[in-house]
Write a protein that holds these residues in place. Structure first.
Motif, PDB file in Angstrom:
ATOM      1  N   GLY A  49       1.012  -1.314   0.155  1.00 48.39           N
ATOM      2  CA  GLY A  49       0.094  -0.081   0.098  1.00 48.39           C
ATOM      3  C   GLY A  49       0.833   1.257   0.041  1.00 48.39           C
ATOM      4  N   GLN A  50       2.015   1.169   0.699  1.00 44.68           N
ATOM      5  CA  GLN A  50       2.854   2.383   0.715  1.00 44.68           C
ATOM      6  C   GLN A  50       3.530   2.539  -0.563  1.00 44.68           C
ATOM      7  N   GLY A  51       3.619   1.467  -1.337  1.00 42.20           N
ATOM      8  CA  GLY A  51       4.371   1.589  -2.580  1.00 42.20           C
ATOM      9  C   GLY A  51       3.575   2.102  -3.515  1.00 42.20           C
ATOM     10  N   ILE A  52       2.111   1.641  -3.468  1.00 40.76           N
ATOM     11  CA  ILE A  52       1.089   2.514  -4.332  1.00 40.76           C
ATOM     12  C   ILE A  52       0.860   3.814  -4.207  1.00 40.76           C
ATOM     13  N   PHE A  53       0.976   4.101  -2.861  1.00 35.28           N
ATOM     14  CA  PHE A  53       0.845   5.504  -2.269  1.00 35.28           C
ATOM     15  C   PHE A  53       2.007   6.629  -3.044  1.00 35.28           C
ATOM     16  N   VAL A  54       3.173   6.009  -2.660  1.00 32.69           N
ATOM     17  CA  VAL A  54       4.417   6.842  -3.081  1.00 32.69           C
ATOM     18  C   VAL A  54       4.285   7.061  -4.705  1.00 32.69           C
ATOM     19  N   LEU A  55       3.959   6.046  -5.414  1.00 30.34           N
ATOM     20  CA  LEU A  55       4.130   6.158  -6.733  1.00 30.34           C
ATOM     21  C   LEU A  55       2.989   6.754  -7.480  1.00 30.34           C
ATOM     22  N   LEU A  56       1.855   6.601  -7.106  1.00 30.91           N
ATOM     23  CA  LEU A  56       0.536   7.379  -7.378  1.00 30.91           C
ATOM     24  C   LEU A  56       0.718   8.864  -6.921  1.00 30.91           C
ATOM     25  N   GLY A  57       1.392   9.245  -6.094  1.00 30.07           N
ATOM     26  CA  GLY A  57       1.897  10.702  -5.621  1.00 30.07           C
ATOM     27  C   GLY A  57       2.843  11.211  -6.795  1.00 30.07           C
ATOM     28  N   GLY A  58       3.520  10.307  -7.264  1.00 29.22           N
ATOM     29  CA  GLY A  58       4.647  10.615  -8.466  1.00 29.22           C
ATOM     30  C   GLY A  58       3.833  10.864  -9.527  1.00 29.22           C
ATOM     31  N   VAL A  59       2.707  10.067  -9.930  1.00 33.17           N
ATOM     32  CA  VAL A  59       2.181  10.174 -11.256  1.00 33.17           C
ATOM     33  C   VAL A  59       1.142  11.278 -11.514  1.00 33.17           C
ATOM     34  N   PHE A  60       0.755  11.601 -10.162  1.00 35.94           N
ATOM     35  CA  PHE A  60      -0.428  12.622 -10.084  1.00 35.94           C
ATOM     36  C   PHE A  60       0.408  13.949  -9.531  1.00 35.94           C
ATOM     37  N   GLY A  61       1.374  14.038  -9.085  1.00 39.39           N
ATOM     38  CA  GLY A  61       2.228  15.427  -8.711  1.00 39.39           C
ATOM     39  C   GLY A  61       1.477  15.574  -7.413  1.00 39.39           C
ATOM     40  N   ALA A  62       0.741  14.448  -6.560  1.00 37.22           N
ATOM     41  CA  ALA A  62       0.111  15.092  -5.386  1.00 37.22           C
ATOM     42  C   ALA A  62       1.078  15.416  -4.192  1.00 37.22           C
ATOM     43  N   ASP A  63       0.577  16.281  -3.598  1.00 32.70           N
ATOM     44  CA  ASP A  63       1.542  16.749  -2.228  1.00 32.70           C
ATOM     45  C   ASP A  63       0.916  16.006  -1.007  1.00 32.70           C
ATOM     46  N   TRP A  64       1.429  14.917  -0.778  1.00 32.18           N
ATOM     47  CA  TRP A  64       0.430  13.965   0.371  1.00 32.18           C
ATOM     48  C   TRP A  64       0.544  14.758   1.523  1.00 32.18           C
ATOM     49  N   ALA A  65       1.720  15.608   2.022  1.00 31.43           N
ATOM     50  CA  ALA A  65       1.846  15.961   3.303  1.00 31.43           C
ATOM     51  C   ALA A  65       0.807  16.947   3.576  1.00 31.43           C
ATOM     52  N   SER A  66       0.206  17.395   2.566  1.00 36.71           N
ATOM     53  CA  SER A  66      -0.933  18.712   2.968  1.00 36.71           C
ATOM     54  C   SER A  66      -2.249  17.977   3.085  1.00 36.71           C
ATOM     55  N   TYR A  67      -2.352  16.769   2.808  1.00 35.43           N
ATOM     56  CA  TYR A  67      -3.697  16.041   3.126  1.00 35.43           C
ATOM     57  C   TYR A  67      -3.867  15.799   4.429  1.00 35.43           C
ATOM     58  N   GLU A  68      -5.152  15.631   5.086  1.00 38.95           N
ATOM     59  CA  GLU A  68      -5.516  15.610   6.382  1.00 38.95           C
ATOM     60  C   GLU A  68      -5.034  14.165   6.834  1.00 38.95           C
ATOM     61  N   LYS A  69      -4.346  13.877   8.256  1.00 34.79           N
ATOM     62  CA  LYS A  69      -3.872  12.819   8.475  1.00 34.79           C
ATOM     63  C   LYS A  69      -4.803  12.081   9.285  1.00 34.79           C
ATOM     64  N   ILE A  70      -4.863  10.716   9.475  1.00 31.11           N
ATOM     65  CA  ILE A  70      -5.575   9.802  10.272  1.00 31.11           C
ATOM     66  C   ILE A  70      -4.675   8.935  10.818  1.00 31.11           C
ATOM     67  N   GLY A  71      -4.635   8.918  12.079  1.00 35.21           N
ATOM     68  CA  GLY A  71      -3.617   7.935  12.919  1.00 35.21           C
ATOM     69  C   GLY A  71      -1.893   8.517  12.459  1.00 35.21           C
ATOM     70  N   GLY A  72      -1.856   9.549  12.121  1.00 33.97           N
ATOM     71  CA  GLY A  72      -0.438   9.865  11.735  1.00 33.97           C
ATOM     72  C   GLY A  72      -0.184   9.847  10.537  1.00 33.97           C
ATOM     73  N   GLN A  73      -1.005   9.322   9.538  1.00 30.26           N
ATOM     74  CA  GLN A  73      -0.678   8.957   8.053  1.00 30.26           C
ATOM     75  C   GLN A  73      -1.750   9.648   7.371  1.00 30.26           C
ATOM     76  N   PRO A  74      -1.285  10.214   6.216  1.00 26.92           N
ATOM     77  CA  PRO A  74      -2.279  10.869   5.126  1.00 26.92           C
ATOM     78  C   PRO A  74      -3.491   9.728   4.550  1.00 26.92           C
ATOM     79  N   TRP A  75      -4.690  10.295   4.750  1.00 29.42           N
ATOM     80  CA  TRP A  75      -5.527   9.638   4.521  1.00 29.42           C
ATOM     81  C   TRP A  75      -5.614   8.675   2.963  1.00 29.42           C
ATOM     82  N   PRO A  76      -5.126   9.254   2.215  1.00 28.32           N
ATOM     83  CA  PRO A  76      -4.839   8.672   0.785  1.00 28.32           C
ATOM     84  C   PRO A  76      -4.144   7.159   1.183  1.00 28.32           C
ATOM     85  N   LEU A  77      -2.969   7.037   2.089  1.00 28.36           N
ATOM     86  CA  LEU A  77      -2.536   6.067   2.153  1.00 28.36           C
ATOM     87  C   LEU A  77      -3.328   4.912   2.656  1.00 28.36           C
ATOM     88  N   TRP A  78      -4.341   5.363   3.810  1.00 21.91           N
ATOM     89  CA  TRP A  78      -5.045   4.430   4.161  1.00 21.91           C
ATOM     90  C   TRP A  78      -5.874   3.711   3.236  1.00 21.91           C
TER      91      TRP A  78
END
Length: 516
Positions: A148-177
């Protein structure tokens, strides 16, 4: 010379190729010990060939954790030659018990927990089965989180997403969950369709993943203008007194990486056309693939050292540095397929059968797979790998010791005592020769206890490192054995079980008359 067990009394038939199955009318009716998923696979349905077993191992070996094995050894001070040597030797050593326990699959068509009944008893077999299931559930959760982390990192690269700006749940950005849960659902959907679907998936996943790894190497070599300085870096340990204290624990850890499969490999070989298919398929698939993957890992990381000024050991993080979206998408698909391939085969098949074995009347293979998936979430795998070095090496060493103990008992019972001769109907029948004392064989339990204590009793955490064991070991005088846990557990249980059971098997005292 050890006497063999008396031949079976009947209820089974053997074909010209030595494959055994239940005779017509001999199908057990006791729902406590039999269901359609635990039944012996009929000879006509044992269709896996050499390529199927090779593809199985290629698919399982090419995953993110195995990629980082070589890097972990280099981090301990080895050079690339020592790291590759250690991994190659470990996989040659673990291949032997893999082939020995795998023999019962093509011959009798039975899964691991049913094979364990011959030594532990019809009820006692739940002990090794549940130990194996617990380990697999833990690894399933960890691999799913990593995927899941691998998908999260690579999707962020594909779409140029700034995951750090997303709301976090349990200390992790919600798209990672979301990535974690979607990846979980995809895996369960595949395995829910059964073993033949898994076979077809592994067949095409294996070459795809190999090509993906080679593409990564070519890309990195092109960017580096060569393979970088890592190949020329000397070992920090040398080949003398500093090397061996690191080598042996590392070797046992590498063996522990696949020691789980050395137990439940009959879950796969029971579908093999014959011994030749499983022997050649595993021999050509396991040691060669793991060694090749170790070499690729070191070479690619060497290139990253030259390009980025630091060694990027994580293939997901490295792929995330690709310049094009096409490259990122290709890396995303490769990571997805590689992680699914190993996770389903190594970490879902076994607990699915093991949980079915616990309560055959209520749990089948598919239900067992769902339970495995749920347990893989509730163990909080993201917490387990917060300290990866301590977790991986301590976990592999300890688990390897316990599972080596079980492997020693299975090998002693099947090869030394019974000479591969089993009574197939009695493996499913209360009151038969494997019933022992109310379904439990105390001799197997004693061998497991002694072998397990010797193997893991000295487990310790190195000085200056925070870990689950005291620095002097759980049992201080056993600390010297802890670096050889898998070998100690296997050897001790094999010898003790053989001594305890020798007279029992020789006299044919396994039926109900034997009460202890």
């Amino acid at each position: 010379m050890t006497a063999t067990a008396p031949p079976p009394a009947g209820g089974q038939i053997t074909d010209a190729e030595g494959r055994v199955e239940l005779a017509p009318g001999a199908i057990p009716s006791d729902e406590r010990f039999y269901n359609d998923d635990l039944r012996p696979v009929p000879s006509a349905e044992r269709t896996w060939r050499t390529y199927n077993f090779m593809a199985l191992w290629v698919g399982m070996a090419h995953c993110i954790p195995s990629w980082t094995l070589a890097s972990g050894l280099v981090a301990l001070g080895m050079d690339w030659r020592q790291a590759v040597f250690t991994i190659a030797l470990a996989n040659v050593l673990v291949l032997l018990p893999m082939l020995l326990t795998g023999h019962a699959g093509p011959k009798y068509g039975i899964p691991f927990p049913v094979l364990a009944r011959a030594s532990f008893g019809l009820r006692g077999a739940n002990l090794p089965a549940m130990i194996r299931a617990a380990v697999a559930c833990g690894w399933f959760g960890i691999q799913t989180w990593i995927g899941g982390q691998g998908i999260f990192v690579l999707l962020g690269g594909v779409f140029g997403a700034d995951w750090a700006s997303y709301e976090k749940i349990g200390g992790q950005p919600w798209p990672l969950w979301v990535c974690f849960l979607l990846f979980w659902v995809l895996q369960i959907a595949i395995i829910y369709r059964g073993m033949q679907t898994l076979r077809r998936f592994e067949n095409w996943a294996a070459p795809f993943v190999i090509v993906g790894a080679i593409v990564l190497l070519v890309w990195m070599a092109d960017k580096a203008g060569g393979l970088g300085p890592l190949l020329d870096q000397p070992s920090q340990l040398g080949w003398g007194a500093d090397f061996w204290p690191v080598f042996f624990p590392a070797l046992m850890g590498m063996i522990g990486f696949w020691s789980t499969l050395s137990l439940n490999i009959p879950d796969f070989t029971r579908f093999g056309r014959g011994q030749r298919a499983q022997v050649w398929g595993q021999t050509l698939g396991l040691p060669t693939t793991m060694t090749l993957f170790a070499v690729l890992s070191v070479l690619v990381t060497s290139g990253s050292q030259a390009v980025y000024g630091e060694a990027v050991w994580d293939p997901v993080q490295l792929a995330g540095k690709a310049d094009s979206k096409i490259g990122l998408l290709y890396a995303l698909v490769t990571v997805l397929i590689a992680t699914i391939s190993v996770n389903l085969a190594a970490n879902v098949v076994s607990p699915a059968y093991d949980l079915s074995h616990l309560v055959p009347k209520y749990v089948n293979f598919r239900t067992g797979a769902l339970i495995t998936g749920v347990v893989g979430i509730v163990i909080f795998p993201w917490k387990l790998i917060e300290s990866p070095d301590v977790y991986i090496f301590t976990w592999l060493g300890t688990v390897g010791g316990l599972l080596g103990t079980v492997a020693g008992i299975l090998i002693a019972d099947y090869w030394i005592l019974r000479r591969t001769v089993l009574d197939l109907p009695d493996l499913y029948r209360a009151g038969g020769r494997y019933w022992y004392a109310n379904g439990w064989n105390w001799r197997a339990l004693a061998a497991f206890l002694v072998g397990g204590v010797l193997a893991v009793g000295g487990s310790h955490t190195d000085a200056g490192v925070q870990g689950p064991f005291p620095e002097d070991g759980l049992i201080p005088f056993l600390k010297p054995l802890s670096d050889y846990g898998w070998a100690v557990g296997l050897g001790a249980s094999l010898v003790l079980y053989t001594l305890l059971m020798r007279s029992v098997v020789r006299r044919g005292r396994e039926p109900v008359a034997m009460t202890g």
